[in-house]
Design a protein around this motif. Structure first.
Motif, short mmCIF file in Angstrom:
data_model
loop_
_atom_site.label_atom_id
_atom_site.label_comp_id
_atom_site.label_asym_id
_atom_site.label_seq_id
_atom_site.Cartn_x
_atom_site.Cartn_y
_atom_site.Cartn_z
N LYS A 1 0.83 -1.20 0.00
CA LYS A 1 0.00 0.00 0.00
C LYS A 1 0.87 1.26 0.00
CE LYS A 1 -3.86 2.08 2.43
NZ LYS A 1 -4.75 2.02 3.59
N ALA A 2 1.94 1.24 0.80
CA ALA A 2 2.84 2.39 0.85
C ALA A 2 3.52 2.59 -0.50
CB ALA A 2 3.88 2.19 1.94
N LEU A 3 3.95 1.52 -1.13
CA LEU A 3 4.58 1.64 -2.45
C LEU A 3 3.59 2.14 -3.48
CD1 LEU A 3 6.74 -1.60 -2.49
CD2 LEU A 3 7.54 0.76 -2.28
N GLN A 4 2.37 1.66 -3.41
CA GLN A 4 1.33 2.11 -4.33
C GLN A 4 1.06 3.60 -4.14
OE1 GLN A 4 -0.02 0.34 -6.76
NE2 GLN A 4 -1.18 2.11 -7.43
N GLU A 5 0.98 4.05 -2.89
CA GLU A 5 0.76 5.47 -2.62
C GLU A 5 1.92 6.29 -3.14
OE1 GLU A 5 0.10 5.83 1.57
OE2 GLU A 5 -1.90 4.96 1.46
N GLN A 6 3.13 5.77 -3.01
CA GLN A 6 4.32 6.48 -3.51
C GLN A 6 4.23 6.63 -5.02
OE1 GLN A 6 6.65 7.93 -1.73
NE2 GLN A 6 7.69 8.67 -3.55
N SER A 7 3.85 5.56 -5.72
CA SER A 7 3.77 5.66 -7.17
C SER A 7 2.62 6.57 -7.57
CB SER A 7 3.60 4.27 -7.81
OG SER A 7 2.38 3.70 -7.43
N ASP A 8 1.52 6.56 -6.83
CA ASP A 8 0.41 7.50 -7.10
C ASP A 8 0.89 8.93 -6.90
OD1 ASP A 8 -1.30 5.41 -7.59
OD2 ASP A 8 -2.32 5.51 -5.64
N LEU A 9 1.69 9.14 -5.87
CA LEU A 9 2.23 10.46 -5.59
C LEU A 9 3.15 10.91 -6.73
CD1 LEU A 9 2.19 12.61 -3.39
CD2 LEU A 9 4.16 11.50 -2.36
N ASP A 10 3.97 9.99 -7.24
CA ASP A 10 4.84 10.32 -8.37
C ASP A 10 4.02 10.71 -9.60
OD1 ASP A 10 7.10 9.84 -6.89
OD2 ASP A 10 7.36 7.77 -7.61
#
Length: 100
Positions: free
Chosen positions: A79-88
């Motif tokens: 979930k954290a990685l997904q949020e990071q990619s969404d943020l990017d």
């Protein structure tokens, strides 16, 4: 006289046999509840088997708990990685908008 003697001896033997049977029954009844009548080896083996089964169940429970913890950890990381990619993606879109 001989017949009376033989009959008396037979009665005496019969009485001895009955007396012996009564004594055996009485002692059997007394010893039925004796703790010494228990097969101690079998009792120990039964207790050991119960303990082994209980330990196996505890180990299964612990392994299941560890698997659940690992799954929760991996879900949080994903979930954290997904949020990071969404943020990017959002940052890139913002740069594109600012550049236009």
């Amino acid at each position: 006289v001989k017949q009376d003697y033989i009959a008396g001896r037979q009665r005496a033997r019969d009485e001895q046999v009955r007396s012996k049977e009564r004594n055996i029954k009485r002692w059997k009844k007394k010893l039925d509840r004796s703790p010494f009548a228990v097969d101690l080896v079998a009792e120990t083996e039964r207790i050991d088997e119960e303990l082994r089964v209980r330990q196996q169940m505890e180990q299964k429970r612990i392994r299941a708990l560890q698997r659940r913890k690992e799954k929760v950890k991996s879900d949080i990381l994903l979930k954290a990685l997904q949020e990071q990619s969404d943020l990017d993606v959002l940052r890139r879109e913002k740069r594109l908008i600012v550049e236009q």
